[in-house]
Design an enzyme around this catalytic site. Structure first.
Site, PDB file in Angstrom:
ATOM      1  CE1 TYR A  33       0.931  -0.335   4.471  1.00 60.94           C
ATOM      2  CE2 TYR A  33       0.153   1.721   4.801  1.00 60.94           C
ATOM      3  CZ  TYR A  33       0.947   0.841   5.095  1.00 60.94           C
ATOM      4  OH  TYR A  33       1.941   1.284   6.625  1.00 60.94           O
ATOM      5  CE  LYS A 147       3.328   3.141   3.196  1.00 59.24           C
ATOM      6  NZ  LYS A 147       3.375   3.799   4.664  1.00 59.24           N
ATOM      7  CD  GLU A 179      10.149   1.776  10.507  1.00 59.29           C
ATOM      8  OE1 GLU A 179      10.048   2.897   9.862  1.00 59.29           O
ATOM      9  OE2 GLU A 179      10.354   0.937  10.102  1.00 59.29           O
ATOM     10  CG  LEU A 203       8.526   2.855   5.183  1.00 58.79           C
ATOM     11  CD1 LEU A 203       7.963   0.532   3.972  1.00 58.79           C
ATOM     12  CD2 LEU A 203       6.955   3.166   4.770  1.00 58.79           C
TER      13      LEU A 203
END
Ligand code: PLP
Length: 279
Positions: A33, A147, A179, A203
């Site tokens: 996505y 992702k 993250e 990511l």
């Protein structure tokens, strides 16, 4: 003004926008996505988001049925149908519907979904004051660079933030900061911006890339390296980056005050440069 739904090349009324219960996105999270934000009707960094969608799909051998030009046309069409100036565009690409079997189906017929909703940015008071965060162990898989919609560990991490009464959970693996659950994390120490390097553990945020470029333009030193989690409470500044968060100062982590307890000077500079870029 309506929220917009799109499936496999057709704009549909929201109630009619449905997909099969056999869809592999639903059955296995076998899907990728993107989330794209518009500023005054213009999708920000669209080419970067579409490039990342292509990359995520390629890494999972998912068929990407539309060219970038085609995507840009669908997105423009959807935005004009919605009439939204500040919109959040969500795109999902799944391996399609097939009888439930883990291995890939013989026919590759992807499902493509796009929604466009109005976006309500964080208020200026939150940006001025900064937010609080907590740290938790990173429970995710080994390909966080893709992702994918497999977001269960992120969902649990966000729930931890909610339970702790803070804004974001910072994910820690083997003693190092990776993250946030929905953001990239940067820390500033003695004028140097540090953030985890690109690779399978994070990511690679579109915002992260733009913010690092802004920092370079400001002659702010950058070190792409993993930050030891125990250094996090002692650094001068911490901030989050992300499509919907932009540059957001973190002023407290696990109850420890960061720096002066307010978003620091480098965070404020980068947030101001971001606002100039998008405003
Ligand atoms: N890291 C994770 C886990 C995310 O979910 C996101 C955004 O949703 C980001 C980083 C930031 O990425 P971007 O700047 O492309 O929105």
């Amino acid at each position: 003004m309506p929220d917009i739904a799109f499936i496999n090349g057709r704009f549909l009324a929201w109630e009619e926008a449905t997909i099969s219960i056999d869809d592999r996105g639903f059955q296995f999270g076998d899907a990728v996505y993107e989330v794209i934000r518009t500023y005054r009707g213009n999708p920000f960094e669209l080419a970067s988001h579409l490039a990342r969608l292509d990359r995520s799909a390629r890494e999972l051998s998912l068929l990407q049925p539309y060219s970038r030009d085609q995507w840009m046309r669908w997105i423009q069409q959807g935005l004009s149908l919605s009439g939204y100036q500040d919109a959040k565009i969500y795109i999902q690409l799944t391996r399609g519907a097939a009888p439930r079997e883990h291995s890939f189906p013989s026919e590759n017929r992807p499902t493509v979904v796009m929604t466009i909703r109005e976006f309500h940015p964080l208020g200026p008071e939150v940006r001025r004051a900064g937010v609080n965060a907590c740290t938790r162990e990173d429970l995710r898989w080994g390909r966080c660079d893709i992702k994918s919609v497999n977001l269960l560990a992120n969902v649990l991490a966000r729930e931890e933030a909610k339970k702790a009464g803070v804004f974001e959970t910072i994910l820690v693996r083997d003693g190092f900061v990776m993250e946030g659950a929905v953001s990239n994390v940067m820390a500033v120490q003695r004028g140097v911006v540090m953030t985890a390097p690109e690779g399978p553990r994070i990511l690679s945020g579109v915002t992260r890339t733009v913010v690092l470029e802004l920092a370079k333009k400001e002659d702010i030193a950058i070190e792409e390296r993993f930050i030891p989690a125990d250094l996090l409470y002692q650094v001068d500044e911490v901030f989050l980056t992300g499509t919907t968060l932009e540059v957001l100062g973190v002023v407290q982590i696990d109850g420890n005050i960061i720096g002066s307890g307010q978003p620091g000077p480098i965070t404020r500079t980068l947030a101001a440069r971001w606002a100039l870029l998008t405003g």
